[in-house]
Design an enzyme around this catalytic site. Structure first.
Site, PDB file in Angstrom:
ATOM      1  N   ARG A 115     -10.527  -5.859  -5.218  1.00  0.00           N
ATOM      2  CA  ARG A 115      -9.572  -6.682  -4.468  1.00  0.00           C
ATOM      3  C   ARG A 115     -10.392  -7.643  -3.630  1.00  0.00           C
ATOM      4  NH1 ARG A 115      -4.095  -4.972  -1.362  1.00  0.00           N
ATOM      5  NH2 ARG A 115      -3.468  -4.987  -3.552  1.00  0.00           N
ATOM      6  N   HIS A 142      -2.356 -11.174  -9.344  1.00  0.00           N
ATOM      7  CA  HIS A 142      -2.207  -9.741  -9.049  1.00  0.00           C
ATOM      8  C   HIS A 142      -1.623  -9.061 -10.302  1.00  0.00           C
ATOM      9  CE1 HIS A 142      -1.957  -6.121  -6.882  1.00  0.00           C
ATOM     10  NE2 HIS A 142      -0.992  -6.375  -6.026  1.00  0.00           N
ATOM     11  N   GLN A 145       0.197  -5.521 -10.376  1.00  0.00           N
ATOM     12  CA  GLN A 145       1.549  -5.517  -9.798  1.00  0.00           C
ATOM     13  C   GLN A 145       2.585  -5.917 -10.845  1.00  0.00           C
ATOM     14  OE1 GLN A 145       2.529  -4.637  -6.582  1.00  0.00           O
ATOM     15  NE2 GLN A 145       4.524  -4.712  -7.589  1.00  0.00           N
ATOM     16  N   ASP A 237       8.256 -12.031  -1.794  1.00  0.00           N
ATOM     17  CA  ASP A 237       7.023 -11.414  -1.296  1.00  0.00           C
ATOM     18  C   ASP A 237       6.834 -11.955   0.119  1.00  0.00           C
ATOM     19  OD1 ASP A 237       4.496 -10.222  -1.047  1.00  0.00           O
ATOM     20  OD2 ASP A 237       3.473 -11.686  -2.310  1.00  0.00           O
ATOM     21  N   CYS A 277       6.990  -6.579  -4.015  1.00  0.00           N
ATOM     22  CA  CYS A 277       5.802  -5.768  -4.328  1.00  0.00           C
ATOM     23  C   CYS A 277       5.392  -4.873  -3.163  1.00  0.00           C
ATOM     24  CB  CYS A 277       4.648  -6.665  -4.751  1.00  0.00           C
ATOM     25  SG  CYS A 277       4.070  -7.758  -3.425  1.00  0.00           S
ATOM     26  N   ARG A 304       3.597   1.459  -9.968  1.00  0.00           N
ATOM     27  CA  ARG A 304       2.187   1.066  -9.851  1.00  0.00           C
ATOM     28  C   ARG A 304       1.286   2.183 -10.380  1.00  0.00           C
ATOM     29  NH1 ARG A 304       0.334  -2.879  -6.565  1.00  0.00           N
ATOM     30  NH2 ARG A 304      -1.525  -2.330  -7.754  1.00  0.00           N
TER      31      ARG A 304
HETATM   32  N1   CP Z   1       1.747  -4.289  -3.741  1.00  0.00           N
HETATM   33  C1   CP Z   1       0.469  -4.059  -3.365  1.00  0.00           C
HETATM   34  O1   CP Z   1      -0.494  -4.467  -3.996  1.00  0.00           O
HETATM   35  O2   CP Z   1       0.383  -3.310  -2.227  1.00  0.00           O
HETATM   36  P1   CP Z   1      -0.962  -2.940  -1.448  1.00  0.00           P
HETATM   37  O3   CP Z   1      -1.439  -4.181  -0.769  1.00  0.00           O
HETATM   38  O4   CP Z   1      -0.529  -1.875  -0.496  1.00  0.00           O
HETATM   39  O5   CP Z   1      -1.962  -2.446  -2.444  1.00  0.00           O
HETATM   40  N1  NVA Z   2       0.879 -11.930  -1.593  1.00  0.00           N
HETATM   41  C1  NVA Z   2       0.485 -10.733  -0.902  1.00  0.00           C
HETATM   42  C2  NVA Z   2       0.623  -9.552  -1.808  1.00  0.00           C
HETATM   43  C3  NVA Z   2       0.295  -8.238  -1.171  1.00  0.00           C
HETATM   44  C4  NVA Z   2       0.365  -7.098  -2.134  1.00  0.00           C
HETATM   45  C5  NVA Z   2      -0.942 -10.889  -0.397  1.00  0.00           C
HETATM   46  O1  NVA Z   2      -1.784 -11.437  -1.128  1.00  0.00           O
HETATM   47  O2  NVA Z   2      -1.220 -10.477   0.732  1.00  0.00           O
END
Ligand code: CP
Ligand code: NVA
Length: 317
Positions: A115, A142, A145, A237, A277, A304
């Site tokens: 990440r 992502h 997701q 989101d 998400c 997930r």
């Molecule tokens: N939806 C998602 O990726 O959540 P987290 O940021 O908690 O991993």
């Molecule tokens: N768009 C959000 C998604 C979190 C799972 C972010 O990048 O923070």
């Protein structure tokens, strides 16, 4: 059209998952079918352990609940081991390069999940690693997701092709990936964003090409009502993604007409489903929509785990 039999034999071993754009509709279908199988019997893998003896290095430059916990849990059930590496834990956070990190982890581990802030960082990891690299969220995509989202839609609607999905909110990493997923799998996607926060043109253009194959209709608009009208699925989101905290005030102002309200979802089909998400930040949708009977956000979160198990089992196994 690829046969069902061939799909069941699909070999994804050693592939990277940086974006679903690199996967064919048949491969996405295979991963969804695998997820369904795993969902029915996931604890059974405690016995067969398809990833026994394999390890996954998990680099997290940003926080996470769902991605981290589902991946660690998935590795446990599949019989492998996950190593959590926050930015503070590894030398990458203190100036060691991505190139060297990728080459070193490739000597120890069987997969890297990362990440990151810049999408180019997962691309660089994949370029230098000799083991599969899985994008666990970047500023652009992502993909994990969206596999969970597609599974959730199919479970609730019985199909993917021909549905209308409305995205209301930011043209962000999740929106980009959902556009890929919908355009590949034949879901019509209407995207309503404020001006200046649209899905990037290169992503739209790529998805238009996928949509030509699948027959999906893609509509980019600034009108939330047009997007939500007769929709089967309404998705949003957070308006302020991780890393955008300094812009929060400006963004919340720009998005004030893009909140998923009860009034807005009254335009959707009566049996529409609401998806998010998570984490829910309480600005992007009204509590009454989030907590409504139409909301499937916790089914989506659970998926997930099952979809990540399908990815890990097939890319690393
Ligand atoms: N939806 C998602 O990726 O959540 P987290 O940021 O908690 O991993
Ligand atoms: N768009 C959000 C998604 C979190 C799972 C972010 O990048 O923070």
């Amino acid at each position: 059209m690829i046969s069902r039999e061939l799909v069941s034999l699909m070999d994804l071993k050693e592939r990277n998952l940086l974006t679903l754009a690199d996967f064919t509709p048949e491969e996405i279908r295979f991963l969804l079918d695998e997820s369904k199988k795993l969902k029915k019997q996931f604890k059974a893998y405690e016995r067969t352990k398809p990833l026994k003896g394999l390890t996954l290095a998990m680099i997290f430059q940003k926080r996470s609940t769902r991605t981290r916990v589902s991946t660690e849990t998935a590795m446990y059930f599949l019989g492998g081991h996950a190593i959590f590496l926050s930015a503070d834990d590894i030398q990458l956070g203190a100036g060691e390069t991505i190139q060297d990190t990728a080459r070193v982890l490739s000597r120890f581990n069987d997969g890297i999940l990362a990440r990151v802030y810049a999408h180019s960082d997962v691309e660089k990891l994949a370029e230098y690693a000799s083991i599969p690299v899985i994008n666990a969220l970047s500023d652009k995509f992502h993909p994990l997701q969206i596999l969970a989202d597609l599974l959730t839609i199919e479970e609730h609607k019985g199909k993917l092709k021909g549905l209308k999905l409305a995205w209301v909110g930011d043209g962000n990493n999740v929106a980009n990936s959902l556009l890929i997923g919908c355009s590949k799998m034949g879901i019509d996607m209407y995207v309503a964003t404020p001006k200046g926060y649209e899905i990037p043109e290169d992503v739209v253009q790529m998805c238009e090409e996928f949509a030509e194959e699948s027959g999906a209709k893609l509509v980019m608009t600034h009108d939330p009502v047009e997007a939500v009208k007769d929709a089967d699925v309404v998705v949003t989101d957070t308006f302020v993604s991780m890393g955008e905290e300094a812009e929060a005030k400006k963004k919340l102002e720009a998005f004030k007409h893009y909140v998923v309200t009860e009034e807005l979802v009254a335009n959707a089909k009566p049996d529409y489903i609401f998806m998010h998400c998570l984490p829910y930040k309480h600005k992007e949708a009204e509590e009454s929509v989030f907590e409504s009977e139409n909301s499937v956000v916790f089914d989506e979160a659970e998926n997930r785990l099952h979809t990540t198990m399908a990815v890990l089992k097939n890319l690393m196994g």
